[in-house]
Design a protein around this motif. Structure first.
Motif, PDB file in Angstrom:
ATOM      1  N   VAL A  99      46.741  49.039  39.274  1.00  0.00           N
ATOM      2  CA  VAL A  99      45.341  48.624  39.203  1.00  0.00           C
ATOM      3  C   VAL A  99      44.913  47.932  40.494  1.00  0.00           C
ATOM      4  O   VAL A  99      43.831  48.195  41.030  1.00  0.00           O
ATOM      5  CB  VAL A  99      45.106  47.717  37.984  1.00  0.00           C
ATOM      6  CG1 VAL A  99      43.723  47.067  38.046  1.00  0.00           C
ATOM      7  CG2 VAL A  99      45.249  48.524  36.692  1.00  0.00           C
ATOM      8  N   ALA A 102      38.475  44.156  36.829  1.00  0.00           N
ATOM      9  CA  ALA A 102      39.232  44.906  35.829  1.00  0.00           C
ATOM     10  C   ALA A 102      40.642  44.357  35.602  1.00  0.00           C
ATOM     11  O   ALA A 102      41.275  44.701  34.605  1.00  0.00           O
ATOM     12  CB  ALA A 102      39.324  46.373  36.232  1.00  0.00           C
ATOM     13  N   ILE A 132      43.072  44.592  29.737  1.00  0.00           N
ATOM     14  CA  ILE A 132      43.280  45.895  30.355  1.00  0.00           C
ATOM     15  C   ILE A 132      44.766  46.244  30.381  1.00  0.00           C
ATOM     16  O   ILE A 132      45.177  47.356  30.027  1.00  0.00           O
ATOM     17  CB  ILE A 132      42.702  45.913  31.786  1.00  0.00           C
ATOM     18  CG1 ILE A 132      41.174  45.833  31.755  1.00  0.00           C
ATOM     19  CG2 ILE A 132      43.175  47.152  32.540  1.00  0.00           C
ATOM     20  CD1 ILE A 132      40.491  47.091  31.262  1.00  0.00           C
ATOM     21  N   MET A 188      41.200  54.534  29.522  1.00  0.00           N
ATOM     22  CA  MET A 188      41.543  53.718  30.671  1.00  0.00           C
ATOM     23  C   MET A 188      40.639  53.957  31.875  1.00  0.00           C
ATOM     24  O   MET A 188      40.193  52.995  32.515  1.00  0.00           O
ATOM     25  CB  MET A 188      43.011  53.950  31.059  1.00  0.00           C
ATOM     26  CG  MET A 188      43.992  53.501  30.008  1.00  0.00           C
ATOM     27  SD  MET A 188      43.767  51.776  29.480  1.00  0.00           S
ATOM     28  CE  MET A 188      44.012  50.902  31.006  1.00  0.00           C
ATOM     29  N   LEU A 192      37.326  52.276  31.442  1.00  0.00           N
ATOM     30  CA  LEU A 192      37.464  50.818  31.520  1.00  0.00           C
ATOM     31  C   LEU A 192      37.637  50.321  32.941  1.00  0.00           C
ATOM     32  O   LEU A 192      37.205  49.232  33.288  1.00  0.00           O
ATOM     33  CB  LEU A 192      38.651  50.361  30.661  1.00  0.00           C
ATOM     34  CG  LEU A 192      38.479  50.366  29.143  1.00  0.00           C
ATOM     35  CD1 LEU A 192      39.806  50.041  28.463  1.00  0.00           C
ATOM     36  CD2 LEU A 192      37.424  49.352  28.712  1.00  0.00           C
ATOM     37  N   LEU A 193      38.300  51.124  33.750  1.00  0.00           N
ATOM     38  CA  LEU A 193      38.670  50.674  35.086  1.00  0.00           C
ATOM     39  C   LEU A 193      37.714  51.118  36.179  1.00  0.00           C
ATOM     40  O   LEU A 193      37.723  50.542  37.262  1.00  0.00           O
ATOM     41  CB  LEU A 193      40.055  51.236  35.450  1.00  0.00           C
ATOM     42  CG  LEU A 193      41.252  50.726  34.644  1.00  0.00           C
ATOM     43  CD1 LEU A 193      42.489  51.538  34.986  1.00  0.00           C
ATOM     44  CD2 LEU A 193      41.495  49.241  34.906  1.00  0.00           C
TER      45      LEU A 193
END
Length: 206
Positions: free
Chosen positions: A147, A160, A165, A197, A200-201
């Protein structure tokens, strides 16, 4: 005069194993026992027989079944310390998921699940620690690095990197495996990454 069958019989006699070779055979035999008879059926005698050694050789190295099984599980779990770098967050997350799935359904992973299901609460605490140290913590570390790398490339938004997460993938995989009996095919992993994912990211927010 030496009977002609003596040399042949001598050639078939297995050499005595010592040190790391013998320990590996014992650990492998413990994993095999867990896979066939489970935690409750595993005995030090059975492990010794599976490793083709004496019970004393097992007890010299491990004083209890709990000690032996914990080491067997640790030794069998795959390496979770090499972080994938495949050029994008999506591909890196998919690779992490594949590794986690393969570990869950490997012989050590199956043995670990059976141990936890059969042990009492006090015994299970020790094996939970094996999961945390051997699987959960390294997986979370890989997720953080992936990430953070995505942030540097502009693929991931700056806010994020939070605990929710990082918990999402392990939580989803454990829930679907335990409650829904999902074996996580490659397609299911791709759908989770693409539908959960990545949104979300992604840069600019979900």
């Amino acid at each position: 005069m030496v009977p002609p069958h003596w040399p042949a019989a001598s050639a078939q006699t297995p050499s005595r194993r010592r040190g790391a070779v013998l320990e590996r055979a014992i650990l492998e035999a413990a994993l095999e026992q867990l896979g066939t008879v489970g935690w409750n059926g595993l005995t030090m005698e059975g492990v010794a027989a599976g490793a083709r050694t004496g019970k004393a050789a097992v007890y010299r190295r491990w004083s209890s079944k709990e000690d032996l099984v914990a080491d067997a599980l640790r030794s069998g779990l795959p390496d979770f310390h090499t972080v994938p770098d495949l050029g994008s967050v999506r591909e890196d997350l998919l690779e992490i998921c594949r590794r986690a799935r393969d570990a869950m359904y490997s012989r050590p992973g199956s043995a670990l699940r059976s141990v936890i299901h059969e042990c009492d609460i006090k015994q299970a605490e020790r094996f939970h620690a094996v999961i945390i140290k051997g699987v959960v913590e390294p997986t979370l570390k890989m997720l953080r690095e992936v990430v953070n790398r995505g942030m540097e490339r502009g693929e991931v938004r700056r806010d994020a990197a939070n605990g929710y997460i990082f918990d999402a993938i392990p939580a989803m995989m454990m829930y679907r495996s335990k409650i829904c009996a999902s074996e996580w095919t490659d397609r299911e992993l791709e759908e989770m990454i693409d539908q959960l994912m990545v949104p979300l990211l992604r840069s600019g927010g979900p």
